[in-house]
Design an enzyme around this catalytic site. Structure first.
Site, PDB file in Angstrom:
ATOM      1  N   ASN A  38       0.836  -1.195   0.000  1.00  0.00           N
ATOM      2  CA  ASN A  38       0.000   0.000   0.000  1.00  0.00           C
ATOM      3  C   ASN A  38       0.868   1.239   0.000  1.00  0.00           C
ATOM      4  O   ASN A  38       1.964   1.257   0.566  1.00  0.00           O
ATOM      5  CB  ASN A  38      -0.966  -0.003   1.191  1.00  0.00           C
ATOM      6  CG  ASN A  38      -0.371   0.652   2.420  1.00  0.00           C
ATOM      7  OD1 ASN A  38      -0.307   1.881   2.523  1.00  0.00           O
ATOM      8  ND2 ASN A  38       0.084  -0.170   3.360  1.00  0.00           N
ATOM      9  N   CYS A  90       6.450   4.944   8.266  1.00  0.00           N
ATOM     10  CA  CYS A  90       5.651   4.770   7.070  1.00  0.00           C
ATOM     11  C   CYS A  90       6.548   4.823   5.838  1.00  0.00           C
ATOM     12  O   CYS A  90       7.296   5.780   5.666  1.00  0.00           O
ATOM     13  CB  CYS A  90       4.600   5.878   6.992  1.00  0.00           C
ATOM     14  SG  CYS A  90       3.708   5.894   5.434  1.00  0.00           S
ATOM     15  N   LYS A 127       5.986   3.078  17.312  1.00  0.00           N
ATOM     16  CA  LYS A 127       5.855   2.010  16.314  1.00  0.00           C
ATOM     17  C   LYS A 127       7.103   1.960  15.451  1.00  0.00           C
ATOM     18  O   LYS A 127       7.424   2.920  14.748  1.00  0.00           O
ATOM     19  CB  LYS A 127       4.621   2.270  15.452  1.00  0.00           C
ATOM     20  CG  LYS A 127       4.354   1.171  14.446  1.00  0.00           C
ATOM     21  CD  LYS A 127       2.914   1.140  14.051  1.00  0.00           C
ATOM     22  CE  LYS A 127       2.633   0.129  12.983  1.00  0.00           C
ATOM     23  NZ  LYS A 127       1.216   0.153  12.600  1.00  0.00           N
ATOM     24  N   GLY A 167       1.000  -9.671   9.669  1.00  0.00           N
ATOM     25  CA  GLY A 167       0.543 -10.908   9.060  1.00  0.00           C
ATOM     26  C   GLY A 167      -0.338 -11.792   9.911  1.00  0.00           C
ATOM     27  O   GLY A 167      -0.581 -12.946   9.558  1.00  0.00           O
TER      28      GLY A 167
HETATM   29  C1  LIG Z   1      -3.593  -0.028   3.973  1.00  0.00           C
HETATM   30  C2  LIG Z   1      -2.717   0.110   5.162  1.00  0.00           C
HETATM   31  C3  LIG Z   1      -2.606   1.338   5.818  1.00  0.00           C
HETATM   32  C4  LIG Z   1      -1.777   1.501   6.918  1.00  0.00           C
HETATM   33  N1  LIG Z   1      -1.707   2.708   7.560  1.00  0.00           N
HETATM   34  C5  LIG Z   1      -0.934   2.850   8.675  1.00  0.00           C
HETATM   35  C6  LIG Z   1      -0.890   4.082   9.396  1.00  0.00           C
HETATM   36  O1  LIG Z   1      -1.599   5.039   9.083  1.00  0.00           O
HETATM   37  N2  LIG Z   1      -0.074   4.170  10.465  1.00  0.00           N
HETATM   38  C7  LIG Z   1       0.717   3.118  10.874  1.00  0.00           C
HETATM   39  O2  LIG Z   1       1.440   3.246  11.851  1.00  0.00           O
HETATM   40  N3  LIG Z   1       0.664   1.933  10.237  1.00  0.00           N
HETATM   41  C8  LIG Z   1      -0.138   1.771   9.146  1.00  0.00           C
HETATM   42  N4  LIG Z   1      -0.176   0.560   8.491  1.00  0.00           N
HETATM   43  C9  LIG Z   1       0.628  -0.561   9.008  1.00  0.00           C
HETATM   44  C10 LIG Z   1      -0.206  -1.525   9.878  1.00  0.00           C
HETATM   45  O3  LIG Z   1      -0.714  -0.886  11.008  1.00  0.00           O
HETATM   46  C11 LIG Z   1       0.638  -2.740  10.321  1.00  0.00           C
HETATM   47  O4  LIG Z   1       1.709  -2.293  11.113  1.00  0.00           O
HETATM   48  C12 LIG Z   1       1.198  -3.527   9.152  1.00  0.00           C
HETATM   49  O5  LIG Z   1       0.266  -3.563   8.102  1.00  0.00           O
HETATM   50  C13 LIG Z   1       1.605  -4.944   9.518  1.00  0.00           C
HETATM   51  O6  LIG Z   1       0.515  -5.686   9.980  1.00  0.00           O
HETATM   52  P1  LIG Z   1      -0.380  -6.638   9.027  1.00  0.00           P
HETATM   53  O7  LIG Z   1       0.563  -7.478   8.247  1.00  0.00           O
HETATM   54  O8  LIG Z   1      -1.237  -7.413   9.958  1.00  0.00           O
HETATM   55  O9  LIG Z   1      -1.176  -5.733   8.139  1.00  0.00           O
HETATM   56  C14 LIG Z   1      -1.028   0.404   7.382  1.00  0.00           C
HETATM   57  C15 LIG Z   1      -1.138  -0.832   6.740  1.00  0.00           C
HETATM   58  C16 LIG Z   1      -1.971  -1.000   5.649  1.00  0.00           C
HETATM   59  C17 LIG Z   1      -2.063  -2.332   4.987  1.00  0.00           C
END
Ligand SMILES: Cc1cc2nc3c(=O)[nH]c(=O)nc-3n(C[C@H](O)[C@H](O)[C@H](O)COP(=O)(O)O)c2cc1C
Ligand SMILES: Cc1cc2nc3c(=O)[nH]c(=O)nc-3n(C[C@H](O)[C@H](O)[C@H](O)COP(=O)(O)OP(=O)(O)OC[C@H]3O[C@@H](n4cnc5c(N)ncnc54)[C@H](O)[C@@H]3O)c2cc1C
Ligand SMILES: Cc1cc2nc3c(=O)[nH]c(=O)nc-3n(C[C@H](O)[C@H](O)[C@H](O)COP(=O)(O)OP(=O)(O)OC[C@H]3O[C@@H](n4cnc5c(N)ncnc54)[C@H](O)[C@@H]3O)c2cc1C
Ligand SMILES: Cc1cc2nc3c(=O)[nH]c(=O)nc-3n(C[C@H](O)[C@H](O)[C@H](O)COP(=O)(O)O)c2cc1C
Ligand code: FES
Ligand code: FES
Lengths: 303, 271, 303, 271
Positions: free
Chosen positions: C68, C129, C164, C244
């Site tokens: 993303n 990010c 984070k 994940g």
């Molecule tokens: C579409 C999308 C938007 C995200 N936006 C943010 C955000 O605004 N701030 C942030 O700290 N992490 C953001 N993340 C990261 C997630 O919070 C998370 O740390 C990361 O996706 C790993 O977890 P997952 O594999 O379960 O998605 C975003 C992730 C995705 C997929």
């Protein structure tokens, strides 16, 4: 149509190799495919002395990927040169030897031994295995140590020298710059990402070594990104792209990102014909796109 | 003729909740498997990448050009294969591995199978009709006798006593052997715990260390025992170096040096 | 059986949160599940001024994952506090606000504004990010700058401060140590890995921003590894594990590796019920394993 | 009643090489969809993770509690769905999005569909039997007339002339409109190039900029035109912020603010 590419003074009949550690010493797959069809074979990482590797279990499948903690088990350079190389030499493909050491002296000694053998076309210096003992990873993650090991090895060999970079770093471009500056003729990227998995029933890690290297399609986006970053920053150093390539489409992504050649890793386990299918698929893509030289794709991403 | 080939599902028969019998017709000429050999099997078509790697399955039988597999659902791939129907196509590499070594003419063949381990010894039973089979299952529903050769001499045990004798198949085997007089060749395949116990019971070291122990077999004539070992595999052809087993001769590969090992060679992990 | 966990002085009714950017401002999912069942909601990253984010296309699916490049589009802190927070407060769950700035002053100003609002239980400082402009990543990858931003934010808020971390670093333990030293009460890890994909038909990157953040099951082995490394090195700082998680089994892996709580990210898109299913699955696991307190799992990996 | 539900495949009919009609029975009570709305659809059972995300598909029809989807094979998920048979279970979220706004009593409804875009306009055609449909396909085999309401007024074009008039559906539409006198409401759904051209032809800006151009429509009475826009989606419910489309009011989300947009609002990317 031209599929031939040059990397670090080597001429490959096509840009598709097999990645170190995923194709044995090459000969294991000779029954299933004609090794002479490959652009090059990069053999399993070798060291001066044979190495036993880590205790089992050594592999674990993860979503769209796998963890391995083989720990660089190998038969040693001497046995390779005596027993494997003469057989490998009979195939019309390039032989690239991946090697490593436990100390800088080890690396240098290994490079020297390999340079004395005949029939080896290039060396791939492995500084990026996540399965070695603590501290070893500094070869691939500390720029000063990387410069030192590449520089020392460079002094003892006139063979084309490829340095294989670790993706477990903050700044891949810096590591690439250091390796190139210290004498690398080309760079391979990426090696595996360090990962871990736990069996929640036994509460034990899935690998006896606790951590292992993550490979396969899961890591492809990271690999393509790093390759593109390095190519953009250092367009003149040839790159061998790898990480999750399963199809010709995947390989073309790497070429467009800036790779002069690619290597097939984990996909060999899934389908030993992958490299041949990738060569064929690249050819078809060139035809379809009316491009008559595969070099025309390299770095062709529009952005 | 290639060791890598595709095969089409001819039939898929559910034998119980978790076990099914898959019959495949190779779509090109293949090598004839030996008893104890295995195939690496995966979905056909590399577009889907989960599960990624092929998985090893024993050749249960091979006749009239058809390949028989007895499979127990364990995780991702086996759950997919359970739902395969006639016409689905699979990709295979094999036959692979060394299989069981030949039985000498002066030897008596005894086979031990635990649960789904029966899949790996059936061809052997067919090759040596005089063989005696010790077959342990958890329960009635895990017992697949229809697939066995009709005339075979079979001793059955079950954990819960719903079929055969209640108890451990190895205990029964031990009892049987204690009255044996001629040289015995023992081949076994079963779950990890059974393999382990078997190695303890029948290895030279096991016998030496445990002369007084309940499970040791110090009273017998010559028993040459082999077990089929399971280890996670990525390639099946000795290139990934993933399927290591520790032996008295150092690390060996289950896919190339095994899956069948002499119990005297195997060093089991301490647990 | 106890599912309650404490992190940075917060008491969560269960250890399962929803990760920032994958659950909107929470309210979007109120129709599909009872938000009061969640341990906490971490809302989409906010900034002082509303942000437009990157041009489309912004997402691309990869093997077992997704890229993303949203670029932190958000309605701004003021609008959030006025329009969303009053509604969110009605649910019996903790509200954690993820926020970021373009400069250290921005971060500080944002933290101040959020601290003045009522109904926010904790702040999650986002320095990681991969979709911001060049240079921004230094907040999450340069230890000195990380120390500076965490330290400055720490001064202006008495709310629990979660930092984070970015996984795109050589040494996650060092970054964790720096963040903890500068005043973080807890750490979240991991954010996304930087990745890239190319459309070989158009030769353009799949994302208009070229690179994006890789999330989903593909990255789980990397996330578990980093979490375990940080927990082993800094056992006293509470960790929120993510990357994940699709199932309770995945979540338990993180707890065993050393997480005191977990967050569900990409899986919310696949199934908005994931967090609830994970809570339920953890409960069942505890019953099955005869463990009567979920805190008994934390860091329980045997190695 | 929930917007998230499972549904069972009742039938799957192959309409041509790449297109199939999937009929689903929701396994729990669901909301009734409006014309133009869509569902996020994925495989059931989270054990397999490739493909990972759900994908958006228009509600082609909804009657007698059954959901009709017309799907074209494009990649991973659509290839899997093609092979689904009666009994397979899917997971859905929906109906989602805004659908087409209502047609005023003094307006004439004209619908334009390109290729698989027909899926998103069929409910509209049924709701407004007087509507006129302009339906463009690549070739004969891509035309699905059986699914259309029997009495509908339909004008057909094909790229290769194998059915209807040879040429562009928009050219034909333009010609038709040039003789129209009453106010028109135009709804369109089709491939990206068609949507783009349509926006150029019918937006105020389009008309202003291109008074002299071949494709502009400056001679007409009031035409209020709407297009259904496609963008990649992860969530479908406005949480991922992935499905952005640029509009005169700033970025908007296809899943929440669309998928149907007024052509005057959409700012198409330069290419
Ligand atoms: C579409 C999308 C938007 C995200 N936006 C943010 C955000 O605004 N701030 C942030 O700290 N992490 C953001 N993340 C990261 C997630 O919070 C998370 O740390 C990361 O996706 C790993 O977890 P997952 O594999 O379960 O998605 C975003 C992730 C995705 C997929
Ligand atoms: C030589 C050999 C012959 C075999 N023959 C048979 C047979 O005839 N019939 C049969 O049902 N099974 C057989 N097995 C076991 C079979 O390989 C596993 O059940 C299968 O790999 C599980 O795949 P999965 O995708 O369903 O499970 P996964 O989702 O991969 O994993 C589920 C569980 O299975 C275990 N597992 C995964 N891969 C292996 C592996 N390679 N070996 C052992 N355990 C594994 C994992 O530890 C995990 O706990 C054999 C294994 C070997 C090594
Ligand atoms: C509101 C909406 C309604 C739709 N209605 C229908 C319908 O009724 N019938 C139908 O056949 N298709 C419809 N589509 C398109 C459908 O979503 C895609 O064909 C589908 O996502 C492809 O999934 P895949 O796994 O087969 O392809 P993938 O393997 O994901 O990708 C294959 C190709 O499809 C493109 N693609 C992937 N996801 C999307 C997406 N969300 N939108 C557009 N293109 C995409 C990719 O760019 C790629 O080139 C609709 C799309 C939207 C946004
Ligand atoms: C089982 C296994 C063993 C490997 N051994 C080596 C090795 O000896 N030397 C090395 O440089 N890389 C080794 N690698 C890394 C691969 O060469 C390759 O860089 C990596 O796996 C990424 O490519 P892939 O995703 O296509 O597998 C190994 C990888 C695997 C999976
Ligand atoms: S399975 Fe790869 S070496 Fe045995
Ligand atoms: S698809 Fe997620 S916001 Fe629209």
């Amino acid at each position: 149509m031209n599929l031939e590419v040059s990397i670090a003074g080597l001429r490959l009949k096509n840009p598709v190799m097999t990645a170190s550690g995923t194709f044995g010493y090459g000969l294991e797959y000779a029954e299933l495919l004609d090794l002479s069809d490959l652009g090059a074979i990069i053999v399993k990482g070798l060291s001066v002395k044979p190495a036993k590797g880590n205790p089992p279990p050594r592999i674990w499948e993860t979503p769209c990927g796998m963890l391995n903690s083989i720990g660089l088990q190998n038969i040693g350079i001497t046995a390779f040169v005596q027993d494997k190389l003469p057989l490998l030499r009979q195939y019309d493909t390039l032989i690239i030897v991946n090697f490593f050491g436990d100390t800088i002296d080890d690396f240098v000694q290994g490079a020297g031994m390999l340079s004395d053998a005949s029939g080896i076309h290039a060396l791939e210096l492995n500084v990026s295995c996540p399965n070695k003992q603590a501290g070893w990873s500094a070869f691939g993650t500390n720029p000063a140590i990387l410069a030192e090991v590449v520089g020392q090895v460079r002094k003892v060999t006139t063979l084309p020298l490829i340095v294989k970079l670790s993706p477990n770093v903050t700044d891949i471009v810096e590591m690439a710059r250091v390796a190139a500056g210290a004498g690398a003729d080309a760079l391979s990227l990426i090696n595996t990402l360090t990962g871990m998995a736990i069996d929640i029933e036994t509460k034990q890690p899935r690998l006896s070594n606790v951590v292992g290297g993550l490979s396969g399609p899961a890591i492809k986006p990271v690999a393509v990104r790093m390759l593109w970053q390095v190519h953009r920053a250092l367009p003149s150093i040839p790159l061998i792209g790898m990480g999750g390539i399963m199809t010709a489409e995947d390989a073309i992504e790497f070429l467009l990102a800036g790779a002069s050649a690619v290597a097939i890793g984990t996909a060999n386990f899934v389908d030993p014909q992958t490299a041949l299918k990738v060569i064929h698929g690249i050819e078809q893509y060139l035809v379809r796109k009316h491009v008559d030289d595969v070099n025309g794709l390299v770095g062709g991403v529009i952005c | 003729m290639s060791r890598q080939f595709k095969a089409k599902v001819i039939s898929n028969t559910r034998l119980n909740d978790g076990v099914f019998l898959l019959v495949l017709r190779p779509l090109s000429e293949t090598f004839t498997p030996y008893p104890g050999q295995f195939y690496m099997i995966g979905q056909s078509g590399a577009t889907l990448k989960d599960p990624l790697l092929k998985r090893p399955f024993s050749c249960m039988d091979y006749k009239d050009g058809l390949l028989y597999l007895l499979i127990k659902v364990r995780g991702k791939l086996t759950a997919i294969l359970r739902d395969y129907t006639a016409g689905n196509v699979l990709e295979l590499i094999g036959p692979l591995g060394n299989g069981f070594p030949a039985v000498g003419s002066n030897e008596r063949l005894i086979v031990a199978a635990g649960g789904i381990g029966i899949a790996s010894v059936l061809m052997l039973m067919k090759a040596y009709p005089q063989a005696v089979l010790f077959y342990g299952v958890r329960s009635d529903s895990d017992l697949f006798v229809d697939i066995l050769p009709k005339r075979a001499e079979v001793y059955i045990t079950s954990d819960d006593g719903t079929v055969g004798l209640k108890g451990s198949v190895l205990q029964m085997l031990k009892q049987y052997l204690s009255s044996a007089t001629d040289d015995v060749k023992l081949y076994a395949c079963g779950p990890h715990t059974m393999t382990e116990q078997l190695c303890r019971m029948f290895s030279e070291r096991g016998r030496r260390c445990r002369v007084s122990s309940e499970t040791s077999m110090d009273v017998l004539p010559k028993i040459d025992a082999y077990v089929s070992i399971e280890e996670r595999m990525a390639c099946g052809v000795a290139t990934c170096l993933g399927c290591t087993v520790d032996t008295v001769n150092g690390y060996r590969l289950v896919c190339k040096d095994g899956p069948v090992f002499n119990v005297n060679d195997v060093i089991l992990p301490q647990t």
